[in-house]
Design an enzyme around this catalytic site. Structure first.
Site, PDB file in Angstrom:
ATOM      1  N   LYS A  12       0.840  -1.202   0.000  1.00 32.50           N
ATOM      2  CA  LYS A  12       0.000   0.000   0.000  1.00 32.50           C
ATOM      3  C   LYS A  12       0.874   1.251   0.000  1.00 32.50           C
ATOM      4  O   LYS A  12       0.604   2.201  -0.717  1.00 32.50           O
ATOM      5  CB  LYS A  12      -0.890   0.031   1.251  1.00 32.50           C
ATOM      6  N   ASP A  68      -9.323   2.067   6.121  1.00 24.82           N
ATOM      7  CA  ASP A  68      -9.923   0.831   6.627  1.00 24.82           C
ATOM      8  C   ASP A  68     -10.920   0.349   5.580  1.00 24.82           C
ATOM      9  O   ASP A  68     -11.650   1.153   5.001  1.00 24.82           O
ATOM     10  CB  ASP A  68     -10.626   1.078   7.971  1.00 24.82           C
ATOM     11  N   ASP A 151     -10.621 -11.600  -2.708  1.00 28.71           N
ATOM     12  CA  ASP A 151     -10.591 -11.390  -4.163  1.00 28.71           C
ATOM     13  C   ASP A 151     -11.132 -12.563  -4.989  1.00 28.71           C
ATOM     14  O   ASP A 151     -11.853 -12.337  -5.963  1.00 28.71           O
ATOM     15  CB  ASP A 151      -9.162 -11.049  -4.630  1.00 28.71           C
TER      16      ASP A 151
HETATM   17  P1  IMP Z   1      -7.751  -3.447   5.520  1.00 34.10           P
HETATM   18  O1  IMP Z   1      -8.561  -2.449   6.270  1.00 34.10           O
HETATM   19  O2  IMP Z   1      -7.228  -2.895   4.214  1.00 34.10           O
HETATM   20  O3  IMP Z   1      -6.679  -4.075   6.373  1.00 34.10           O
HETATM   21  O4  IMP Z   1      -8.737  -4.617   5.098  1.00 34.10           O
HETATM   22  C1  IMP Z   1      -9.423  -5.418   6.052  1.00 34.10           C
HETATM   23  C2  IMP Z   1      -9.743  -6.774   5.449  1.00 34.10           C
HETATM   24  O5  IMP Z   1     -10.665  -6.628   4.349  1.00 34.10           O
HETATM   25  C3  IMP Z   1      -8.548  -7.511   4.861  1.00 34.10           C
HETATM   26  O6  IMP Z   1      -7.911  -8.284   5.838  1.00 34.10           O
HETATM   27  C4  IMP Z   1      -9.193  -8.382   3.797  1.00 34.10           C
HETATM   28  O7  IMP Z   1      -9.737  -9.549   4.374  1.00 34.10           O
HETATM   29  C5  IMP Z   1     -10.337  -7.526   3.307  1.00 34.10           C
HETATM   30  N1  IMP Z   1      -9.933  -6.733   2.118  1.00 34.10           N
HETATM   31  C6  IMP Z   1      -9.550  -5.427   2.112  1.00 34.10           C
HETATM   32  N2  IMP Z   1      -9.281  -5.011   0.865  1.00 34.10           N
HETATM   33  C7  IMP Z   1      -9.481  -6.082   0.066  1.00 34.10           C
HETATM   34  C8  IMP Z   1      -9.354  -6.283  -1.346  1.00 34.10           C
HETATM   35  O8  IMP Z   1      -8.983  -5.384  -2.141  1.00 34.10           O
HETATM   36  N3  IMP Z   1      -9.656  -7.524  -1.795  1.00 34.10           N
HETATM   37  C9  IMP Z   1     -10.063  -8.538  -0.975  1.00 34.10           C
HETATM   38  N4  IMP Z   1     -10.176  -8.410   0.327  1.00 34.10           N
HETATM   39  C10 IMP Z   1      -9.894  -7.182   0.860  1.00 34.10           C
END
Ligand code: IMP
Length: 192
Positions: A12, A68, A151
């Site tokens: 990221k 988030d 995904d």
């Molecule tokens: P974070 O807030 O970006 O850490 O996302 C929290 C959770 O959402 C991650 O641990 C994934 O399980 C899911 N997630 C976030 N972004 C994606 C994405 O682009 N594709 C699939 N799962 C996602």
């Protein structure tokens, strides 16, 4: 201007660094010697993004942003939502998370879902929230090997492929996170 991204995710960081104008110096949590586990105890994505950004701004004194993301499934009344990372158990295991969702949606035709990202940006003590959404549906089984998290079981609306069948760039152009970050970057370019 120095700007901290409150994340430990190197991918990221690299992605955002390449999109920001040159006069913005992007710093990681490591760069500012922040090794704390920032609590994510809010009940909304906006709340958690805000908690993380406020933590860095107030304790470390930097301008900062945090994101988030959650997967919101209509049939599950918006779950897993803010609990997406640990839906299948405490280990943050993507396979267990997908197994749980597939099991809960077995037999239903209502498979509508969306990914939603909230970003909180704090500059000079002023906070702004940016949101990005991609609508789609949950497939009956996994498809594709790219990406991460949910995904393989998420297919964006009007597309034939799952997110896991797209390249990183292709996904980034239409994704929740891509949209939210574009909005924030436009704002930064206009204002600073
Ligand atoms: P974070 O807030 O970006 O850490 O996302 C929290 C959770 O959402 C991650 O641990 C994934 O399980 C899911 N997630 C976030 N972004 C994606 C994405 O682009 N594709 C699939 N799962 C996602």
């Amino acid at each position: 201007m120095k700007l901290v991204f409150a994340t430990n995710n190197a991918n990221k960081l690299a992605e955002i660094r390449s999109l920001l104008p040159d006069h913005i110096e992007l710093l990681s949590m490591k760069d500012i010697q922040c090794f704390e586990d920032i609590p994510e105890t809010a009940e909304t994505l906006e709340g958690n993004a805000s908690l993380k950004a406020s933590y860095i701004a107030s304790r470390h004194g930097y301008n900062c942003f945090a994101d988030d993301t959650g997967l919101e499934i209509d049939f599950l009344n918006g779950a897993p939502g803010v609990y997406s990372a640990r839906y299948g158990g405490p280990d943050k295991d993507a396979e267990a998370n997908m197994d749980k969702v597939l099991e809960e949606l077995k037999g239903t035709n209502n498979r509508k879902a969306r990914f939603r990202t909230a970003i909180a940006l704090i500059i000079d003590g002023r906070e702004q929230i940016f949101e990005g959404i991609i609508d789609g549906s949950i497939l009956a089984e996994r498809k594709g090997n790219e990406g991460f998290g949910y995904d393989p079981i998420f297919q964006p609306k009007d597309r034939e492929e799952s997110f896991a069948e797209m390249s990183m760039d292709e996904k980034g152009d239409i994704s929740h996170r891509g949209k939210a970050f574009s909005k924030m970057i436009e704002h930064i370019k206009k204002s600073y």
